[in-house]
Design a protein around this motif. Structure first.
Motif, PDB file in Angstrom:
ATOM      1  N   UNK A  74       0.834  -1.103   0.087  1.00  0.00           N
ATOM      2  CA  UNK A  74      -0.058  -0.154   0.061  1.00  0.00           C
ATOM      3  C   UNK A  74       0.803   1.280  -0.019  1.00  0.00           C
ATOM      4  N   UNK A  75       2.109   1.011   0.126  1.00  0.00           N
ATOM      5  CA  UNK A  75       3.069   2.361   0.360  1.00  0.00           C
ATOM      6  C   UNK A  75       3.507   2.457  -1.077  1.00  0.00           C
ATOM      7  N   UNK A  76       3.709   3.756  -1.512  1.00  0.00           N
ATOM      8  CA  UNK A  76       4.179   4.341  -2.600  1.00  0.00           C
ATOM      9  C   UNK A  76       5.659   4.215  -2.692  1.00  0.00           C
ATOM     10  N   UNK A  77       6.242   3.351  -3.696  1.00  0.00           N
ATOM     11  CA  UNK A  77       7.704   3.376  -3.856  1.00  0.00           C
ATOM     12  C   UNK A  77       8.355   4.673  -4.231  1.00  0.00           C
ATOM     13  N   UNK A  78       9.374   4.974  -3.605  1.00  0.00           N
ATOM     14  CA  UNK A  78      10.014   6.406  -4.051  1.00  0.00           C
ATOM     15  C   UNK A  78      10.730   6.190  -5.363  1.00  0.00           C
ATOM     16  N   UNK A  79      10.644   7.511  -6.098  1.00  0.00           N
ATOM     17  CA  UNK A  79      11.388   7.465  -7.631  1.00  0.00           C
ATOM     18  C   UNK A  79      12.648   7.167  -7.296  1.00  0.00           C
ATOM     19  N   UNK A  80      13.464   6.773  -8.281  1.00  0.00           N
ATOM     20  CA  UNK A  80      14.986   6.763  -8.501  1.00  0.00           C
ATOM     21  C   UNK A  80      15.406   8.009  -8.030  1.00  0.00           C
ATOM     22  N   UNK A  81      16.683   8.177  -7.503  1.00  0.00           N
ATOM     23  CA  UNK A  81      17.526   9.599  -7.323  1.00  0.00           C
ATOM     24  C   UNK A  81      17.698  10.340  -8.689  1.00  0.00           C
ATOM     25  N   UNK A  82      17.735   9.582  -9.836  1.00  0.00           N
ATOM     26  CA  UNK A  82      18.030  10.313 -11.110  1.00  0.00           C
ATOM     27  C   UNK A  82      16.845  10.733 -11.856  1.00  0.00           C
ATOM     28  N   UNK A  83      15.614  10.502 -11.222  1.00  0.00           N
ATOM     29  CA  UNK A  83      14.227  10.914 -11.703  1.00  0.00           C
ATOM     30  C   UNK A  83      14.246  12.347 -11.915  1.00  0.00           C
ATOM     31  N   UNK A  84      13.555  12.985 -13.081  1.00  0.00           N
ATOM     32  CA  UNK A  84      13.522  14.443 -12.934  1.00  0.00           C
ATOM     33  C   UNK A  84      12.247  14.776 -11.918  1.00  0.00           C
ATOM     34  N   UNK A  85      12.594  15.955 -11.321  1.00  0.00           N
ATOM     35  CA  UNK A  85      11.050  16.626 -10.592  1.00  0.00           C
ATOM     36  C   UNK A  85      10.231  16.866 -11.348  1.00  0.00           C
ATOM     37  N   UNK A  86       9.177  16.964 -10.743  1.00  0.00           N
ATOM     38  CA  UNK A  86       7.889  17.449 -11.391  1.00  0.00           C
ATOM     39  C   UNK A  86       7.844  19.011 -11.518  1.00  0.00           C
ATOM     40  N   UNK A  87       8.501  19.640 -10.358  1.00  0.00           N
ATOM     41  CA  UNK A  87       8.756  21.211 -10.410  1.00  0.00           C
ATOM     42  C   UNK A  87      10.248  21.138  -9.893  1.00  0.00           C
ATOM     43  N   UNK A  88      10.926  21.763 -11.152  1.00  0.00           N
ATOM     44  CA  UNK A  88      12.240  22.089 -10.725  1.00  0.00           C
ATOM     45  C   UNK A  88      12.438  22.957  -9.545  1.00  0.00           C
ATOM     46  N   UNK A  89      13.621  23.024  -8.984  1.00  0.00           N
ATOM     47  CA  UNK A  89      13.949  23.861  -7.931  1.00  0.00           C
ATOM     48  C   UNK A  89      15.199  24.771  -8.181  1.00  0.00           C
ATOM     49  N   UNK A  90      14.923  25.968  -7.815  1.00  0.00           N
ATOM     50  CA  UNK A  90      15.939  26.998  -8.248  1.00  0.00           C
ATOM     51  C   UNK A  90      16.957  26.815  -7.064  1.00  0.00           C
ATOM     52  N   UNK A  91      18.195  26.542  -7.498  1.00  0.00           N
ATOM     53  CA  UNK A  91      19.397  26.386  -6.202  1.00  0.00           C
ATOM     54  C   UNK A  91      20.157  27.562  -6.230  1.00  0.00           C
ATOM     55  N   UNK A  92      20.506  28.555  -7.318  1.00  0.00           N
ATOM     56  CA  UNK A  92      20.705  29.865  -7.399  1.00  0.00           C
ATOM     57  C   UNK A  92      20.465  30.454  -8.549  1.00  0.00           C
ATOM     58  N   UNK A  93      20.412  31.808  -8.335  1.00  0.00           N
ATOM     59  CA  UNK A  93      20.215  32.586  -9.441  1.00  0.00           C
ATOM     60  C   UNK A  93      21.288  33.695  -9.666  1.00  0.00           C
ATOM     61  N   UNK A  94      21.836  33.999 -10.787  1.00  0.00           N
ATOM     62  CA  UNK A  94      23.172  34.574 -10.986  1.00  0.00           C
ATOM     63  C   UNK A  94      22.739  35.875 -11.981  1.00  0.00           C
ATOM     64  N   UNK A  95      23.059  37.036 -11.693  1.00  0.00           N
ATOM     65  CA  UNK A  95      22.978  38.324 -12.310  1.00  0.00           C
ATOM     66  C   UNK A  95      24.098  38.401 -13.298  1.00  0.00           C
ATOM     67  N   UNK A  96      24.037  37.943 -14.492  1.00  0.00           N
ATOM     68  CA  UNK A  96      25.052  37.807 -15.811  1.00  0.00           C
ATOM     69  C   UNK A  96      25.439  39.241 -16.113  1.00  0.00           C
ATOM     70  N   UNK A  97      24.551  40.262 -16.062  1.00  0.00           N
ATOM     71  CA  UNK A  97      24.947  41.398 -16.688  1.00  0.00           C
ATOM     72  C   UNK A  97      24.633  41.554 -18.204  1.00  0.00           C
ATOM     73  N   UNK A  98      24.437  40.260 -18.659  1.00  0.00           N
ATOM     74  CA  UNK A  98      23.977  40.472 -20.213  1.00  0.00           C
ATOM     75  C   UNK A  98      22.553  41.163 -20.335  1.00  0.00           C
ATOM     76  N   UNK A  99      22.603  41.884 -21.491  1.00  0.00           N
ATOM     77  CA  UNK A  99      21.244  42.523 -21.774  1.00  0.00           C
ATOM     78  C   UNK A  99      20.113  41.404 -22.283  1.00  0.00           C
ATOM     79  N   UNK A 100      20.589  40.564 -23.215  1.00  0.00           N
ATOM     80  CA  UNK A 100      19.898  39.287 -23.737  1.00  0.00           C
ATOM     81  C   UNK A 100      20.696  38.176 -23.373  1.00  0.00           C
ATOM     82  N   UNK A 101      20.457  37.501 -22.211  1.00  0.00           N
ATOM     83  CA  UNK A 101      21.444  36.199 -22.043  1.00  0.00           C
ATOM     84  C   UNK A 101      20.999  35.177 -23.025  1.00  0.00           C
ATOM     85  N   UNK A 102      21.929  34.580 -23.859  1.00  0.00           N
ATOM     86  CA  UNK A 102      21.670  33.590 -25.024  1.00  0.00           C
ATOM     87  C   UNK A 102      22.042  32.046 -24.643  1.00  0.00           C
TER      88      UNK A 102
END
Length: 368
Positions: free
Chosen positions: A130-158
């Motif tokens: 009845x318990x749900x098995x946990x997904x493998x460690x390498x599976x993709x998250x349903x919702x991505x988690x931001x771990x850092x944000x970098x201000x690059x200074x590029x006007x149009x980051x490509x």
């Protein structure tokens, strides 16, 4: 590991270059000293010849003279002239190359430790009913988690490419600077393109060198120790995207000058190894003229996001078409706009849908 070996090789090359420079300098110094001695002896011989010539002229005048006093005062210099300048004996230096002992060189250069494998006992326990098995460690998250944000200074980051687990290179439009940041957002290094044009795309080689394409200048360039070297210069074609393969080659997406053809070319250094342009039926694999990005997955497949074709085109290492992906099943025809592309350690292809899933911002966000 290969980077460490390359650095050791550079140290050895510098040492050998220093030895060669010193030897050449010693040879030039010896030649200079030898020339001084030869010039000195030549001057002495020239002076003696001049004196002999003068003496002969005086003797001729004496023979024609009727002055007895001059004849009686004459003193012969024959004995003096018989004494020749000392003979110069020179022992020229010679170079004696030593036999190269490869075994000793290998021992001095360094060695690799042996590759070893160990096994670790593992047990697998079934989860309670009845318990749900946990997904493998390498599976993709349903919702991505931001771990850092970098201000690059590029006007149009490509674009962005990872140098290692803690540093990333970035580039932008209307901006000829390529910037290296750590994950704390600190600027580590900035490199301006050689031509001062905007870089079209960037990548990192296996040895950690930055590579970029210059669409206007028709070149592919590599940055080594802050020095920019042009490794590929195209004629009739303009480079768009680039990636480094697991074997160390470069894959370059390029357009013809008239923007009617597109192909992928594999280079080893500056040498073209392979060109991929058509499928088995002779039809173009890629749309012409539109933006494309490229990546290689763990299976050595070549993956191209083709914005103009609304598709991701995947060919194998031999250039044979494997499949074309045009978006999720719910996507209507022509509404899939793949832009950036990469692959992960599981061989999965990740792409950004520019219109539906991605918005342009002035910050680079890194997800886990």
């Amino acid at each position: 590991m290969t980077t460490v070996i390359d650095k050791q090789g550079e140290v050895w090359h510098r040492e050998i270059d220093t030895i060669i420079t010193n030897l050449k300098s010693n040879v030039e110094e010896m030649e200079s000293k030898h020339l001084v001695v030869l010039n000195k002896q030549e001057d002495e011989i020239t002076r003696t010849i001049s004196e002999i010539t003068q003496t002969i002229a005086e003797l001729k005048k004496l023979l024609d003279s009727k002055d007895v006093c001059l004849v009686s005062e004459y003193k012969s210099r024959n004995a003096e002239f018989r004494r020749l300048p000392p003979k110069l004996k020179v022992t020229l230096p010679n170079f004696r190359p030593q036999k190269i002992h490869t075994d000793q060189l290998i021992e001095q250069f360094g060695s690799l430790s042996a590759l070893s494998f160990t096994t670790e006992k593992q047990d697998y326990s079934m989860p309670p009913q009845g318990a749900e098995s946990s997904p493998p460690n390498w599976s993709l998250m349903d919702e991505p988690q931001v771990i850092t944000a970098i201000d690059t200074g590029h006007k149009y980051p490509y674009g962005v490419t990872c140098l290692n687990d803690t540093e990333v290179w970035t580039h932008g439009g209307s901006d000829n600077m390529m910037k290296l940041f750590n994950l704390q957002g600190k600027l580590v290094e900035s490199i301006q393109t050689k031509s001062e044009n905007d870089p079209q795309d960037i990548a990192v080689t296996r040895s950690g060198d930055l590579v970029y394409t210059d669409y206007v200048d028709r070149t592919v360039n590599i940055v080594k120790n802050t020095q920019i070297q042009t490794v590929i210069r195209l004629w009739g074609w303009k480079p768009r995207s680039v990636c480094s393969t697991s074997s160390g080659d470069l894959l370059v997406v390029m357009d013809s000058d008239d923007n009617k053809q597109t192909k992928v070319v594999c280079y080893s250094g500056s040498t073209e190894k392979q060109s991929i342009q058509y499928d088995d039926k002779g039809q173009p694999l890629y749309s012409s003229g539109s933006m494309k990005n490229i990546s290689e997955n763990r299976n050595l497949d070549i993956c191209v996001s083709d914005y103009g074709a609304h598709a991701v085109v995947v060919v194998n290492q031999a250039g044979k078409l494997q499949f074309t992906y045009t978006g999720p099943p719910s996507t209507t025809k022509g509404s899939f706009f793949p832009y950036g592309i990469t692959t992960d350690s599981q061989g999965r292809i990740l792409t950004a849908d520019l219109i539906n899933q991605f918005s342009i911002a002035d910050k680079l966000q890194i997800y886990m």
